[in-house]
Design a protein around this motif. Structure first.
Motif, PDB file in Angstrom:
ATOM      1  N   GLU A 256      28.254 -14.573   2.299  1.00 16.87           N
ATOM      2  CA  GLU A 256      27.974 -15.972   2.622  1.00 16.87           C
ATOM      3  C   GLU A 256      27.380 -16.694   1.414  1.00 16.87           C
ATOM      4  N   LEU A 257      26.491 -16.010   0.698  1.00 21.45           N
ATOM      5  CA  LEU A 257      25.898 -16.612  -0.491  1.00 21.45           C
ATOM      6  C   LEU A 257      26.955 -16.828  -1.571  1.00 21.45           C
ATOM      7  N   PHE A 258      27.865 -15.885  -1.712  1.00 21.00           N
ATOM      8  CA  PHE A 258      28.962 -16.017  -2.668  1.00 21.00           C
ATOM      9  C   PHE A 258      29.764 -17.287  -2.387  1.00 21.00           C
ATOM     10  N   ALA A 259      30.083 -17.511  -1.109  1.00 18.95           N
ATOM     11  CA  ALA A 259      30.816 -18.715  -0.734  1.00 18.95           C
ATOM     12  C   ALA A 259      29.997 -19.968  -1.018  1.00 18.95           C
ATOM     13  N   GLN A 260      28.700 -19.910  -0.728  1.00 16.60           N
ATOM     14  CA  GLN A 260      27.836 -21.064  -1.002  1.00 16.60           C
ATOM     15  C   GLN A 260      27.791 -21.359  -2.498  1.00 16.60           C
ATOM     16  N   PHE A 261      27.738 -20.310  -3.316  1.00 22.75           N
ATOM     17  CA  PHE A 261      27.682 -20.497  -4.767  1.00 22.75           C
ATOM     18  C   PHE A 261      28.969 -21.128  -5.301  1.00 22.75           C
ATOM     19  N   ILE A 262      30.081 -20.859  -4.631  1.00 24.22           N
ATOM     20  CA  ILE A 262      31.347 -21.427  -5.094  1.00 24.22           C
ATOM     21  C   ILE A 262      31.330 -22.947  -4.970  1.00 24.22           C
ATOM     22  N   PHE A 263      30.885 -23.441  -3.829  1.00 24.22           N
ATOM     23  CA  PHE A 263      30.988 -24.874  -3.568  1.00 24.22           C
ATOM     24  C   PHE A 263      29.681 -25.635  -3.765  1.00 24.22           C
ATOM     25  N   ASN A 264      28.567 -24.910  -3.802  1.00 29.15           N
ATOM     26  CA  ASN A 264      27.279 -25.551  -4.064  1.00 29.15           C
ATOM     27  C   ASN A 264      26.493 -24.717  -5.068  1.00 29.15           C
ATOM     28  N   PRO A 265      26.956 -24.655  -6.310  1.00 33.44           N
ATOM     29  CA  PRO A 265      26.234 -23.830  -7.297  1.00 33.44           C
ATOM     30  C   PRO A 265      24.822 -24.355  -7.516  1.00 33.44           C
ATOM     31  N   PRO A 266      23.809 -23.485  -7.398  1.00 31.59           N
ATOM     32  CA  PRO A 266      22.430 -23.946  -7.574  1.00 31.59           C
ATOM     33  C   PRO A 266      22.100 -24.151  -9.041  1.00 31.59           C
TER      34      PRO A 266
END
Length: 495
Positions: A256-266
């Motif tokens: 889930e974090l991987f997917a979040q990083f794809i579209f919302n890189p911190p």
């Protein structure tokens, strides 16, 4: 400590009350004194407190201990490297090789090997942060001059972000080609918007993995992600609690974090552009701490996996009835069952486990327990002091910056809660496994911890303010409450 250790019972260092570990601060103070260190050494390590200046007579009396400690501190990198080659590297290689999992005696031997390695690793896990803290305090090197790249949780996050960046380059085409199959409609902009909006837990990662699996480039990234899990699968939500599943066993939060990083890189704090000579010296100690943490965490994971393998055997034989049962047994009880087949103990197992499960559940429902007490028996749990009307709380500033946001109180993150940069996460503590959660938050408040805690290090990595050591924060603050935190002054203001 040499002869000065006589008369100290190290078994009294910690005990268990209310299903929590209590540490004997008086004994720790004696240990530090006999080592030649001030009694505030524990506070120095955990809270950043200042050392007092001991009397000259005390300094002379403790000089032998100080000299021994200094010698150990100076030779720490060399000693670690020798033990790494002699013990840790061969031991971990042996543990990672295919092992016998259908034999209880073999698993017990494996556990004993891990415990021996952990004894050696524990020495370094204590002395390496002590060395780092002392040197950083003496040379007054700021945290911003250092890069915690060797800490396993940060190394994992950085690698995951690089992998997400590679996926980001190929996903726009995949979104257009496979919009219907992946559950998206509309033009490319709408598809991207859909992906960046909060989605039910698991939906975003499931769609991303499906899309990546459609092309050779995407499959390559998925293979790299699998290798990533092999490298860092030993991490977990609570790295020091072997009853908690590792990423290897439950990779869903990392996906889930991987997917979040794809579209919302911190945002990431850039590494120091240039380090002074003092900072370079301290950086070596920080790198050593990271290596030690990695080995210690891997050994704990191997210990968990060994107990889980033993538990599977006992579940098949009917000795245990439920997953997780083995973690309600003491190791001495497990050894007796394996080595002597103690029939009396085996007959008592269901009742023992049931009683201990019930006790843990009761203790977990307690609103608050005494933070400190005197004597051998703790007082009964206390009601929360009337601090709910307080508008400002004080803690330790662990990561600079000011942030306002809504409070999200978390005691664990297995549910992977929906948080973003407008969320101020409030937790009882932070461990290495909390890093994926903090990568998405706007700020951190923790009830315990200091500048060297995992939460503080991760917060500085992502440039979010963090205030540690805010007593009863999870009880005083309320879900959804708006707060302002100052990571430099260590304050939490209730708005």
């Amino acid at each position: 400590m040499g002869k000065r250790a006589r008369g100290l019972d190290f078994n009294e260092t910690a005990t268990l009350h209310y299903s929590r570990a209590y540490f004997n601060a008086s004994l720790l103070g004696q240990i530090f004194r006999r080592m030649g260190l001030p009694p505030e050494s524990l506070e120095f390590l955990t809270r950043g407190a200042k050392f007092s200046k001991p009397p000259l007579t005390s300094t002379l009396q403790n000089l032998p201990g100080l000299l021994r400690l200094l010698q150990r501190e100076i030779s720490l990198p060399k000693d670690f490297q020798q033990d790494y080659k002699k013990y840790f590297a061969p031991g971990l290689a042996e543990l990672k090789s295919p092992s016998v999992t259908n034999n209880a005696n073999s698993l017990l031997e494996r556990i004993d090997l891990i415990l021996e390695l952990l004894k050696k690793a524990t020495y370094y896990s204590i002395l390496s942060p002590l060395s780092l803290a002392l040197r950083q305090g003496i040379f007054k090197v700021n945290d911003s001059e250092l890069d915690a790249k060797e800490m396993p949780e940060l190394a994992a996050l950085r690698e995951l972000q690089e992998l997400a960046a590679s996926a980001r380059n190929i996903l726009p085409n995949l979104q257009q080609e496979n919009a219907v199959g992946a559950g998206f409609t509309g033009d490319r902009t709408t598809q991207t918007d859909n992906l960046t909006k909060p989605a039910p837990v698991g939906d975003l990662s499931r769609n991303v993995l499906l899309m990546l699996d459609e092309t050779p480039e995407g499959k390559l990234i998925l293979n790299q992600f699998d290798r990533f899990l092999e490298r860092y699968g030993y991490l977990s939500e609570v790295g020091t609690d072997i009853a908690v599943p590792t990423w290897k066993e439950d990779p869903s939060p990392v996906r889930e974090l991987f997917a979040q990083f794809i579209f919302n890189p911190p945002p990431i704090s850039p590494p120091p552009a240039r380090q002074s000579g003092k900072a370079k010296s301290i950086q070596k100690r920080l790198n050593l701490k990271g290596r030690v943490t990695s080995i210690y965490s891997q050994l704990l994971a191997e210990l968990r996996w060994s107990f889980v393998a033993l538990e599977k055997l006992w579940l098949q034989s009917g000795l245990l009835s439920e997953a997780g049962d083995i973690f309600f047994l003491e190791f001495s009880e497990i050894r007796r069952i394996v080595e002597t087949k103690d029939r009396t103990l085996i007959q008592r197992l269901p009742g023992l486990i049931k009683t201990r499960r019930s006790q843990l559940e009761q203790d977990s429902q307690l609103a608050t327990v005494p933070f400190v007490f005197y004597g051998n028996e703790p007082p009964p749990p206390l009601n929360v002091s009337d601090r709910s009307s307080t508008q400002q709380l004080q803690g330790i500033g662990a990561s600079p910056g000011i942030a306002e946001g809504r409070v999200k109180i978390l005691h664990n993150w297995q549910t992977f809660p929906e948080i973003d940069r407008s969320t101020i996460v409030v937790v009882p503590y932070t461990d290495s496994g909390w890093a994926p959660l903090l990568a998405r938050a706007g700020g951190l408040i923790a009830e315990v911890g200091g500048r060297l805690s995992h939460g503080a290090i991760v917060a500085r990595e992502y440039g979010i303010p963090a205030v540690m050591d805010v007593s009863d924060a999870t009880l005083i603050l309320r879900e959804g409450q708006r707060v302002r935190i100052d990571g430099s002054r260590g304050t939490v203001e209730i708005l």
